[in-house]
Design a protein around this motif. Sequence first.
Motif, mmCIF file in Angstrom:
data_model
loop_
_atom_site.group_PDB
_atom_site.id
_atom_site.type_symbol
_atom_site.label_atom_id
_atom_site.label_comp_id
_atom_site.label_asym_id
_atom_site.label_seq_id
_atom_site.Cartn_x
_atom_site.Cartn_y
_atom_site.Cartn_z
ATOM 1 N N ASN A 2 0.816 -1.199 0.000
ATOM 2 C CA ASN A 2 0.000 0.000 0.000
ATOM 3 C C ASN A 2 0.851 1.250 0.000
ATOM 4 N N LYS A 3 0.169 2.410 -0.154
ATOM 5 C CA LYS A 3 0.880 3.681 -0.292
ATOM 6 C C LYS A 3 1.732 3.987 0.913
ATOM 7 N N ARG A 6 4.885 1.971 0.954
ATOM 8 C CA ARG A 6 5.829 2.386 -0.079
ATOM 9 C C ARG A 6 6.535 3.676 0.308
ATOM 10 N N THR A 149 4.077 8.993 -6.339
ATOM 11 C CA THR A 149 3.423 7.920 -5.586
ATOM 12 C C THR A 149 1.947 8.208 -5.403
ATOM 13 N N ASP A 150 1.623 9.443 -5.026
ATOM 14 C CA ASP A 150 0.214 9.802 -4.850
ATOM 15 C C ASP A 150 -0.574 9.584 -6.134
ATOM 16 N N GLU A 153 -0.860 5.846 -7.099
ATOM 17 C CA GLU A 153 -1.706 5.096 -6.170
ATOM 18 C C GLU A 153 -3.173 5.480 -6.323
ATOM 19 N N ARG A 158 -6.143 3.332 -4.767
ATOM 20 C CA ARG A 158 -5.624 3.081 -3.428
ATOM 21 C C ARG A 158 -5.378 4.399 -2.702
#
Length: 259
Positions: A2-3, A6, A149-150, A153, A158
Amino acid sequence: MNKTTRIIKQVILCTLAFASLWAYSAPAFAASDHNYTQNWAESAVFYTSPCDETEAFLMTDEEFLFHRINLENRLVCAYSVFLGSLEGDRKEALKSAQKAWLDCYYAYVAALEQLWLEPVKIHFAVTGHERRTNVYRELVLLLLTNRITDLEEWNMGRMVSMDEGLLEQKTEELNEMRRQLQIDMGLCNYVIQEEYRLKIMDSHKKFFIFFDKNQEFVSLLTDDPSVITGEGLLQLDRMTYMTGVHYEGCRFFRREREE
């Protein structure tokens, strides 16, 4: 993965544990019996003393440029793909949030270019855990990595999850973290010379503009207040860490030249 996991993994690659960031040791003395001010340990003052080194410290200029360009290209791709999947208010809100992020990113680049481009700054956390880093490189790469990443995801559906029963507590925590971050940002200006403050203050201001725009966008992705609060806490936690690194860079720059 999950974020949250990570992000933690990425930060660990570049940093020591944030929990010790603001702790300081007793003043250290060099062999000459010179007292180094601001409680800097000997290994955080002399480059020849044993000290951990971050990836940002070890990179050559060419390697940093390679990583930065790759991340910037990946950011464009992640944003374009995600934007293409949205419609209406969500699409317009992401455009607004991304513009605010870009303003924040380039404001930080401008602020950090003032003093932290070439000199490798020693980041001091706690005795026995000193490390050497390049403040400019570390923050630029983290800003890019976090935003990528944001976007990636969110595009996969997610988001940060949080126990709904903790909503009231976490909302208070978010408000307190925001207040404390503003104080921490002020410390960067307090310990650095006046001529460098304007660009630093501008980068701080633009972060909070981005933060509010980003929260507006997140609130259109979900109506779950625990998720909205969790996403906000993640943004503040990241910037709290980066502000700590910048603050240490400001302190080292001042100490290095005063002594």
